[in-house]
Design a protein around this motif. Structure first.
Motif, PDB file in Angstrom:
ATOM      1  N   ILE A 205      33.665  31.124  58.400  1.00  0.00           N
ATOM      2  CA  ILE A 205      34.243  32.471  58.542  1.00  0.00           C
ATOM      3  C   ILE A 205      35.748  32.430  58.335  1.00  0.00           C
ATOM      4  N   LEU A 206      36.420  31.406  58.870  1.00  0.00           N
ATOM      5  CA  LEU A 206      37.855  31.265  58.652  1.00  0.00           C
ATOM      6  C   LEU A 206      38.190  31.111  57.171  1.00  0.00           C
ATOM      7  N   ILE A 207      37.412  30.312  56.472  1.00  0.00           N
ATOM      8  CA  ILE A 207      37.660  30.117  55.043  1.00  0.00           C
ATOM      9  C   ILE A 207      37.460  31.428  54.290  1.00  0.00           C
ATOM     10  N   GLY A 208      36.371  32.142  54.604  1.00  0.00           N
ATOM     11  CA  GLY A 208      36.099  33.409  53.920  1.00  0.00           C
ATOM     12  C   GLY A 208      37.141  34.474  54.211  1.00  0.00           C
ATOM     13  N   ALA A 209      37.521  34.622  55.469  1.00  0.00           N
ATOM     14  CA  ALA A 209      38.530  35.629  55.822  1.00  0.00           C
ATOM     15  C   ALA A 209      39.885  35.268  55.226  1.00  0.00           C
ATOM     16  N   GLY A 210      40.201  33.994  55.202  1.00  0.00           N
ATOM     17  CA  GLY A 210      41.459  33.572  54.586  1.00  0.00           C
ATOM     18  C   GLY A 210      41.478  33.836  53.094  1.00  0.00           C
ATOM     19  N   ALA A 211      40.333  33.617  52.438  1.00  0.00           N
ATOM     20  CA  ALA A 211      40.261  33.895  51.001  1.00  0.00           C
ATOM     21  C   ALA A 211      40.412  35.376  50.715  1.00  0.00           C
ATOM     22  N   VAL A 212      39.835  36.203  51.566  1.00  0.00           N
ATOM     23  CA  VAL A 212      39.991  37.652  51.383  1.00  0.00           C
ATOM     24  C   VAL A 212      41.455  38.046  51.541  1.00  0.00           C
ATOM     25  N   LEU A 213      42.111  37.521  52.570  1.00  0.00           N
ATOM     26  CA  LEU A 213      43.523  37.861  52.772  1.00  0.00           C
ATOM     27  C   LEU A 213      44.398  37.334  51.645  1.00  0.00           C
ATOM     28  N   ALA A 214      44.098  36.155  51.132  1.00  0.00           N
ATOM     29  CA  ALA A 214      44.956  35.540  50.124  1.00  0.00           C
ATOM     30  C   ALA A 214      44.740  36.135  48.735  1.00  0.00           C
ATOM     31  N   PHE A 215      43.501  36.451  48.396  1.00  0.00           N
ATOM     32  CA  PHE A 215      43.214  36.824  47.014  1.00  0.00           C
ATOM     33  C   PHE A 215      42.814  38.279  46.796  1.00  0.00           C
ATOM     34  N   ALA A 216      42.268  38.941  47.814  1.00  0.00           N
ATOM     35  CA  ALA A 216      41.694  40.267  47.576  1.00  0.00           C
ATOM     36  C   ALA A 216      42.489  41.415  48.180  1.00  0.00           C
TER      37      ALA A 216
END
Length: 72
Positions: free
Chosen positions: A8-19
């Motif tokens: 979940i941390l990886i997914g939420a971080g990817a959303v914040l960083a890229f989307a």
């Protein structure tokens, strides 16, 4: 933190960083996303290391004596 929390941390971080394209004056949202992804990846490695140690089978150190050997 379990494996699910790390993912979940990886997914939420990817959303914040890229989307997202949010702009805040005091917080760099992209950097927060990268930090969350890095912490998630570190958590996955730590979780895998701990689980590998728990699954290690240690052979018994003493010999096992059966009932037949005791009667002799």
């Amino acid at each position: 933190m379990g494996l699910g929390g790390c993912i979940i941390l990886i997914g939420a971080g990817a959303v914040l960083a890229f989307a997202t394209d949010w702009e805040m004056d005091s917080v760099n949202v992209d950097m927060v996303g990268w930090i969350m992804m890095i912490v998630g990846v570190i958590g996955v490695f730590v979780y895998a290391s701990v689980m590998r140690r728990r699954r290690m089978v240690v052979p018994p150190t003493t010999t096992v004596v059966s009932e037949d050997e005791r009667r002799l």
